[in-house]
Design a protein around this motif. Structure first.
Motif, PDB file in Angstrom:
ATOM      1  N   GLU A  21     -18.189  18.030  10.040  1.00  0.00           N
ATOM      2  CA  GLU A  21     -17.045  17.865   9.145  1.00  0.00           C
ATOM      3  C   GLU A  21     -16.419  16.485   9.332  1.00  0.00           C
ATOM      4  O   GLU A  21     -16.687  15.782  10.301  1.00  0.00           O
ATOM      5  N   SER A  22     -15.566  16.131   8.402  1.00  0.00           N
ATOM      6  CA  SER A  22     -14.882  14.844   8.447  1.00  0.00           C
ATOM      7  C   SER A  22     -13.380  15.048   8.567  1.00  0.00           C
ATOM      8  O   SER A  22     -12.859  16.110   8.221  1.00  0.00           O
ATOM      9  N   LEU A  23     -12.703  14.020   9.054  1.00  0.00           N
ATOM     10  CA  LEU A  23     -11.247  14.032   9.106  1.00  0.00           C
ATOM     11  C   LEU A  23     -10.697  12.806   8.396  1.00  0.00           C
ATOM     12  O   LEU A  23     -11.144  11.685   8.641  1.00  0.00           O
ATOM     13  N   VAL A  24      -9.736  13.046   7.513  1.00  0.00           N
ATOM     14  CA  VAL A  24      -8.990  11.976   6.865  1.00  0.00           C
ATOM     15  C   VAL A  24      -7.705  11.797   7.669  1.00  0.00           C
ATOM     16  O   VAL A  24      -6.995  12.780   7.938  1.00  0.00           O
ATOM     17  N   VAL A  25      -7.423  10.553   8.066  1.00  0.00           N
ATOM     18  CA  VAL A  25      -6.348  10.313   9.027  1.00  0.00           C
ATOM     19  C   VAL A  25      -5.417   9.200   8.536  1.00  0.00           C
ATOM     20  O   VAL A  25      -5.865   8.086   8.259  1.00  0.00           O
ATOM     21  N   ALA A  26      -4.137   9.519   8.466  1.00  0.00           N
ATOM     22  CA  ALA A  26      -3.132   8.536   8.055  1.00  0.00           C
ATOM     23  C   ALA A  26      -2.551   7.825   9.264  1.00  0.00           C
ATOM     24  O   ALA A  26      -1.974   8.454  10.151  1.00  0.00           O
ATOM     25  N   GLU A  27      -2.725   6.510   9.304  1.00  0.00           N
ATOM     26  CA  GLU A  27      -1.983   5.649  10.217  1.00  0.00           C
ATOM     27  C   GLU A  27      -1.083   4.777   9.346  1.00  0.00           C
ATOM     28  O   GLU A  27      -0.958   4.996   8.154  1.00  0.00           O
ATOM     29  N   GLY A  28      -0.396   3.798   9.963  1.00  0.00           N
ATOM     30  CA  GLY A  28       0.344   2.826   9.172  1.00  0.00           C
ATOM     31  C   GLY A  28       1.805   3.134   8.941  1.00  0.00           C
ATOM     32  O   GLY A  28       2.371   2.734   7.924  1.00  0.00           O
ATOM     33  N   TYR A  29       2.461   3.816   9.865  1.00  0.00           N
ATOM     34  CA  TYR A  29       3.870   4.173   9.675  1.00  0.00           C
ATOM     35  C   TYR A  29       4.805   2.975   9.783  1.00  0.00           C
ATOM     36  O   TYR A  29       5.841   2.922   9.118  1.00  0.00           O
ATOM     37  N   ILE A  30       4.452   2.011  10.623  1.00  0.00           N
ATOM     38  CA  ILE A  30       5.363   0.888  10.861  1.00  0.00           C
ATOM     39  C   ILE A  30       5.660   0.114   9.583  1.00  0.00           C
ATOM     40  O   ILE A  30       6.818  -0.147   9.234  1.00  0.00           O
ATOM     41  N   PHE A  31       4.632  -0.275   8.851  1.00  0.00           N
ATOM     42  CA  PHE A  31       4.864  -1.087   7.650  1.00  0.00           C
ATOM     43  C   PHE A  31       5.616  -0.301   6.584  1.00  0.00           C
ATOM     44  O   PHE A  31       6.435  -0.849   5.848  1.00  0.00           O
ATOM     45  N   VAL A  82     -11.973   8.904   9.031  1.00  0.00           N
ATOM     46  CA  VAL A  82     -11.689   7.839   8.073  1.00  0.00           C
ATOM     47  C   VAL A  82     -10.225   7.859   7.662  1.00  0.00           C
ATOM     48  O   VAL A  82      -9.599   8.914   7.590  1.00  0.00           O
ATOM     49  N   GLY A  83      -9.683   6.682   7.423  1.00  0.00           N
ATOM     50  CA  GLY A  83      -8.299   6.608   6.985  1.00  0.00           C
ATOM     51  C   GLY A  83      -7.884   5.177   6.734  1.00  0.00           C
ATOM     52  O   GLY A  83      -8.727   4.306   6.501  1.00  0.00           O
ATOM     53  N   LEU A  84      -6.575   4.932   6.811  1.00  0.00           N
ATOM     54  CA  LEU A  84      -6.023   3.611   6.564  1.00  0.00           C
ATOM     55  C   LEU A  84      -4.932   3.322   7.576  1.00  0.00           C
ATOM     56  O   LEU A  84      -4.272   4.239   8.073  1.00  0.00           O
ATOM     57  N   CYS A  85      -4.738   2.036   7.846  1.00  0.00           N
ATOM     58  CA  CYS A  85      -3.777   1.613   8.863  1.00  0.00           C
ATOM     59  C   CYS A  85      -2.606   0.891   8.195  1.00  0.00           C
ATOM     60  O   CYS A  85      -2.163   1.314   7.127  1.00  0.00           O
ATOM     61  N   CYS A  86      -2.110  -0.179   8.796  1.00  0.00           N
ATOM     62  CA  CYS A  86      -0.908  -0.874   8.327  1.00  0.00           C
ATOM     63  C   CYS A  86      -0.950  -1.151   6.824  1.00  0.00           C
ATOM     64  O   CYS A  86      -1.921  -1.726   6.317  1.00  0.00           O
ATOM     65  N   GLY A  87       0.103  -0.754   6.115  1.00  0.00           N
ATOM     66  CA  GLY A  87       0.151  -0.900   4.674  1.00  0.00           C
ATOM     67  C   GLY A  87      -0.213   0.368   3.937  1.00  0.00           C
ATOM     68  O   GLY A  87      -0.119   0.441   2.710  1.00  0.00           O
ATOM     69  N   ASN A  88      -0.641   1.366   4.686  1.00  0.00           N
ATOM     70  CA  ASN A  88      -1.015   2.644   4.095  1.00  0.00           C
ATOM     71  C   ASN A  88       0.145   3.251   3.309  1.00  0.00           C
ATOM     72  O   ASN A  88       1.314   3.008   3.609  1.00  0.00           O
ATOM     73  N   ALA A  89      -0.187   4.050   2.324  1.00  0.00           N
ATOM     74  CA  ALA A  89       0.801   4.775   1.520  1.00  0.00           C
ATOM     75  C   ALA A  89       0.128   6.038   0.995  1.00  0.00           C
ATOM     76  O   ALA A  89      -1.103   6.100   0.888  1.00  0.00           O
ATOM     77  N   PRO A  90       0.913   7.064   0.661  1.00  0.00           N
ATOM     78  CA  PRO A  90       0.321   8.331   0.239  1.00  0.00           C
ATOM     79  C   PRO A  90      -0.636   8.236  -0.944  1.00  0.00           C
ATOM     80  O   PRO A  90      -1.644   8.948  -0.982  1.00  0.00           O
TER      81      PRO A  90
END
Length: 349
Positions: free
Chosen positions: A14-24, A291-299
């Motif tokens: 299975e895969s995991l979608v992961v949200a990072e990027g809270y600071i920005f 997989v996911g996104l880091c700084c600058g991420n948004a919903p």
């Protein structure tokens, strides 16, 4: 609590979608200072941290990452809030654990580049080790399901973080991600593929890359890591248009100028949703499981990744249906007067 652990999901393919990027995101909203980038919002407005966690889960994140990034001694010292160190970490973990329990997702503790660790400097290395030690123990106390150690520019510091997770993490899985510089060699001279392989061999459960590079420039070093490692592999770039000349987001310039975009004008370099979707499609084709996104991420970006990976995100219910737009939509289901009138107005002479 989530039905399956991190390792169970990954071993099952299975895969995991992961949200990072809270600071920005909190800096953009006016609850966090650019420069120091300390997550003061955790104590000052905890309800907003909870809300953003919920937004990211709504958009498809399988993981609630405790917002402890840069909540360490060195950073809090810069803003004279060192006395809030443990309170800030434990509150962030409490908020994340609550949202994870509420939504049936995984909760991850978070450690990261110490900004003090220096190759060959034992005093600095020991200082970083102490910082990792206490934050790992707090993550365990706060009920983390696994620990993310991220955004390391030096292999040595990443290995130090892994050692601390192994020593103090009470058996919690470790996800270790590196921030690749302008070249594919880490700042302490270790090629990125070798660095990931050595981390994997030392017991990291997931290795990979995050931050620094955008979708266009992270793919090639990812392929090196995929070739060198058994996996699972992580990929979490920044959602900015890095390119062959401006490889990392620190080097981006405001389009049409020579002005550095980072950090205050970095929004001028955002990727489109289509570019994020194409990145996710490429990661899926490569077999990237984390997989996911880091700084600058948004919903809205997370929703694109979730859609590609088949994550049952509630936000997908509200995906665009532009055929129903009164101007841009399908003339067969809209009043053709408006669509024709607008198309005439914007037509080139």
């Amino acid at each position: 609590m989530p039905g399956k652990s991190l390792l169970e999901r990954l071993k099952n393919g299975e895969s995991l979608v992961v949200a990072e990027g809270y600071i920005f995101e909190f800096e953009r909203r006016g609850y966090l200072k650019s420069g120091s980038f300390v997550p003061e919002v955790v104590l000052d407005h905890p309800e907003l941290v909870k809300s953003l966690h919920e937004e990211y889960v709504h958009a498809g994140s399988d993981v609630v990452l405790a917002f402890t990034y840069y909540a360490h001694r060195e950073k809090l010292r810069l803003i004279n809030r060192e006395s809030d160190l443990k309170a800030m970490n434990m509150k962030a973990l409490e908020i994340a654990r609550g949202v994870a329990d509420q939504t049936g997702t995984l909760m991850a503790g978070n450690i990261y580049n110490s900004i003090v660790c220096k190759k060959g400097d034992e005093k600095a290395i020991n200082k970083a080790r102490d910082m990792f030690h206490e934050q790992v123990e707090w993550a365990v106390e706060g009920g983390a399901d696994f620990i993310v150690a991220e955004t390391f520019f030096e292999f040595g510091e990443a290995m130090l973080a892994l050692e601390c997770i192994k020593q103090y993490g009470k058996g919690l899985p470790a996800v270790i991600t590196l921030a690749v510089p302008m070249t594919t060699t880490m700042q302490d001279g270790i090629p990125v593929d070798e660095a990931c392989k050595r981390l994997e061999d030392a017991g990291a459960d997931v290795v990979g890359l995050n931050c620094g590079r955008g979708p266009e420039t992270i793919i090639e070093p990812l392929k090196l890591v995929l070739k060198a490692c058994r996996g699972p592999i992580a990929a979490l770039p920044v959602p900015y248009r890095t390119n062959d000349k401006e490889v990392i987001f620190f080097s981006l310039t405001v389009p049409g100028t020579d002005k550095p975009a980072f950090p205050l004008d970095i929004s001028t370099c955002y990727c489109t949703r289509e570019e994020i979707r194409k990145f996710a499609e490429e990661c899926k084709s490569l077999g990237i499981q984390y997989v996911g996104l880091c700084c600058g991420n948004a919903p809205h970006f997370m929703r694109e990744v979730a859609g590609v990976y088949g994550t049952p995100a509630a936000a997908l219910k509200y995906s665009p249906e532009m055929e129903k737009h009164f101007v841009f939509g399908d003339e067969k289901i809209n009043d053709p007067y408006f669509t024709k009138a607008y198309k005439y107005a914007i037509a080139k002479k």
